[in-house]
Design a protein around this motif. Structure first.
Motif, mmCIF file in Angstrom:
data_model
loop_
_atom_site.group_PDB
_atom_site.id
_atom_site.type_symbol
_atom_site.label_atom_id
_atom_site.label_comp_id
_atom_site.label_asym_id
_atom_site.label_seq_id
_atom_site.Cartn_x
_atom_site.Cartn_y
_atom_site.Cartn_z
ATOM 1 N N CYS A 52 68.639 27.886 25.957
ATOM 2 C CA CYS A 52 68.018 26.636 25.525
ATOM 3 C C CYS A 52 66.674 26.949 24.900
ATOM 4 O O CYS A 52 65.948 27.819 25.382
ATOM 5 N N SER A 53 66.343 26.258 23.826
ATOM 6 C CA SER A 53 65.008 26.368 23.236
ATOM 7 C C SER A 53 64.507 24.972 22.888
ATOM 8 O O SER A 53 63.831 24.750 21.907
ATOM 9 N N GLY A 54 64.853 24.026 23.752
ATOM 10 C CA GLY A 54 64.719 22.607 23.461
ATOM 11 C C GLY A 54 63.359 21.988 23.276
ATOM 12 O O GLY A 54 63.270 20.827 22.894
ATOM 13 N N GLY A 55 62.281 22.673 23.564
ATOM 14 C CA GLY A 55 60.993 22.044 23.311
ATOM 15 C C GLY A 55 60.408 21.342 24.517
ATOM 16 O O GLY A 55 61.002 21.284 25.586
ATOM 17 N N LYS A 56 59.231 20.777 24.315
ATOM 18 C CA LYS A 56 58.459 20.266 25.447
ATOM 19 C C LYS A 56 58.718 18.805 25.810
ATOM 20 O O LYS A 56 58.281 18.354 26.868
ATOM 21 N N LYS A 57 59.437 18.059 24.983
ATOM 22 C CA LYS A 57 59.615 16.639 25.270
ATOM 23 C C LYS A 57 60.275 16.382 26.631
ATOM 24 O O LYS A 57 59.755 15.581 27.425
ATOM 25 N N PRO A 58 61.420 17.024 26.971
ATOM 26 C CA PRO A 58 62.037 16.760 28.279
ATOM 27 C C PRO A 58 61.095 17.071 29.428
ATOM 28 O O PRO A 58 60.976 16.279 30.369
ATOM 29 N N SER A 59 60.424 18.204 29.356
ATOM 30 C CA SER A 59 59.509 18.593 30.426
ATOM 31 C C SER A 59 58.425 17.543 30.629
ATOM 32 O O SER A 59 58.097 17.174 31.767
ATOM 33 N N GLU A 60 57.862 17.043 29.545
ATOM 34 C CA GLU A 60 56.791 16.049 29.643
ATOM 35 C C GLU A 60 57.305 14.743 30.231
ATOM 36 O O GLU A 60 56.620 14.096 31.039
ATOM 37 N N VAL A 61 58.515 14.358 29.838
ATOM 38 C CA VAL A 61 59.091 13.117 30.356
ATOM 39 C C VAL A 61 59.303 13.224 31.863
ATOM 40 O O VAL A 61 58.945 12.316 32.634
ATOM 41 N N TYR A 62 59.894 14.335 32.304
ATOM 42 C CA TYR A 62 60.173 14.505 33.729
ATOM 43 C C TYR A 62 58.886 14.575 34.543
ATOM 44 O O TYR A 62 58.804 14.038 35.652
ATOM 45 N N LYS A 63 57.872 15.222 33.994
ATOM 46 C CA LYS A 63 56.586 15.280 34.691
ATOM 47 C C LYS A 63 55.959 13.896 34.803
ATOM 48 O O LYS A 63 55.347 13.546 35.815
ATOM 49 N N SER A 64 56.110 13.085 33.735
ATOM 50 C CA SER A 64 55.547 11.725 33.766
ATOM 51 C C SER A 64 56.239 10.853 34.809
ATOM 52 O O SER A 64 55.663 9.874 35.306
ATOM 53 N N LEU A 65 57.472 11.247 35.152
ATOM 54 C CA LEU A 65 58.216 10.520 36.180
ATOM 55 C C LEU A 65 57.892 11.026 37.578
ATOM 56 O O LEU A 65 58.408 10.506 38.569
ATOM 57 N N GLY A 66 57.052 12.052 37.640
ATOM 58 C CA GLY A 66 56.617 12.570 38.934
ATOM 59 C C GLY A 66 57.424 13.742 39.468
ATOM 60 O O GLY A 66 57.280 14.109 40.637
ATOM 61 N N TYR A 67 58.262 14.337 38.618
ATOM 62 C CA TYR A 67 59.092 15.442 39.086
ATOM 63 C C TYR A 67 58.439 16.804 38.817
ATOM 64 O O TYR A 67 57.805 17.007 37.780
#
Length: 434
Positions: free
Chosen positions: A257-272
């Protein structure tokens, strides 16, 4: 009636002067309670090499002093057959345990290694040569100071009996004493744990390794210091100080995977902060995210004991310079994105998406769209389609640039084999020059 004659006092005194001059308090390898008793036994029995802390020069001098033939001196040092902290070191230290025996008697909790070093440092207390140190429960042997007296290895000092006397010139080491039968549990408990797979046993050309109590043990009378066991070890815990391990290892990890930072940022914003928690509780489709991509929460980085994987711009990346192919990260990834591939220059496709073209394009600009151009143009037939994305067979790939040239999305990556050393020194607790 006791007819045993006492050894001549003058000879005993001469021998005592030639001994290292410190009492091991009955813990040393000579088996005597004091150096005086050792000296008496040497004169009485003619065992000029009885004291294991004596070097060859001292043994020769002792032989000359008592008029006996000299013998080969032992040249050994202590080795701690444990490199992890899974035996509850921090917990036991916080509980106020004063000795390793107290710590072991206090018991182990679920998930802790029952065979490992408890880190209190009783071995340091009996070392009269300042050849051992401890920092944060991490006990180390200073090889340049160790005389091989054997006091630290005494069962009354180390209740776990994980300190072993090995030849000073040894170059291969297995830093584990785990008796755990479940290899999956061993992996979860300790990154340095031997899983007793037996690959090293089968690979050794000298039959110098065997599995004892569910962990591999080297017979140094047979070991010639070759690299076979180091290369074949699945967990890459066998330490080799003679060879360049980056050139010897067969496989390394690769993140699909080289998917970028968007998923990581979303999950962090959800508190994960945990990849497994994301997989268990979040539907990526609700947030317009790839369903198969990296969550970027770093479960893989936390289990890597070599610092070979890190999250960069929201996606896990492997540094092949440091990776040894131990597979710990593959077990930690709940999405199964990390795979083990041959350690050689090869092209790889960092994508595992099974979605159709439109869905891929909507959520990721670095996803393989399965157009087939790379497959159609590969001169070696090393590329095939799997689950709507391309896969390169690294066994066939000859590392040409055709696939990269024809890829319209420029996503095919080249892994470059490093040339400099990265030795597994962290797994070795004998440190040169300390």
């Amino acid at each position: 009636m006791n007819t045993k004659c006492s050894a001549p006092a003058d000879l005993v005194a001469k021998v005592l002067e030639l001994l290292p001059g410190v009492d091991c308090a009955g813990y040393g390898g000579c088996g005597k309670a004091t150096c005086a008793e050792c000296a008496d036994a040497i004169v009485s029995e003619g065992k000029v090499a009885l004291c294991p802390a004596c070097n060859q020069e001292a043994v020769d001098a002792i032989a000359a002093a008592i008029g006996a033939e000299t013998a080969e001196a032992k040249d050994e040092i202590a080795f701690i057959a444990c490199s992890g902290d899974a035996a509850g070191k921090a917990r036991l230290a916080a509980a106020g345990c004063k000795s390793c025996k107290d710590a072991v008697e206090a018991g182990f909790q679920r998930g802790e290694c029952k065979s490992g070093c408890v880190g209190i440092g009783s071995c340091i207390d009996v070392c009269k040569f300042d050849a051992m140190s401890v920092a944060d429960g991490d006990v180390s042997v200073i090889s340049s100071k160790c005389t091989g007296c054997g006091a630290c290895a005494n069962a009354n000092v180390c209740p776990q009996t994980i300190i072993r006397m090995i030849p000073r010139e040894a170059t291969n080491f297995i830093p584990c004493s785990s008796k755990e039968e479940d290899d999956d549990l061993t992996r979860k408990t300790c990154g340095f744990g031997c899983i007793a797979c037996g690959d090293c046993v089968r690979a050794c050309p000298q039959s110098a390794i065997e599995i004892i109590d569910n962990h591999a043990v080297i017979d140094y009378d047979k070991c010639v210091g070759c690299e076979a066991c180091t290369v074949k070890c699945k967990k890459k815990i066998i330490v080799d100080t003679l060879h360049d391990l980056t050139k010897l290892k067969e496989k390394v990890a690769f993140v699909r995977c080289s998917g970028g930072k968007k998923p990581s940022e979303v999950y962090k914003s959800l508190g994960y902060t945990d990849c497994q928690a994301v997989v268990d509780n979040v539907d990526p489709k609700e947030y317009g995210l790839c369903t198969t991509g990296c969550t970027g929460q770093g479960n893989c980085t936390r289990v890597c004991r070599y610092g070979a994987i890190e999250v960069v711009d929201g996606t896990a990346k492997v540094d092949p310079d440091k990776c040894v192919g131990c597979k710990d990260c593959t077990y930690a990834c709940p999405k199964g994105l990390i795979t083990i591939v041959p350690y050689k220059g090869a092209k790889m496709v960092p994508c595992s998406s099974t979605a159709d073209y439109e869905d891929k394009a909507a959520v990721c600009d670095s996803a393989c769209i399965a157009c087939g151009d790379c497959k159609a143009n590969c001169p070696n037939g090393a590329i095939y389609a799997e689950g709507a994305h391309a896969v390169v067979d690294p066994e066939i790939c000859e590392n040409c640039n055709v696939c990269q040239y024809v890829c319209s999305r420029d996503i095919i990556k080249e892994r470059v084999v490093p040339e400099y050393n990265y030795l597994q020194r962290e797994a070795l607790k004998i440190r040169e020059g300390e």
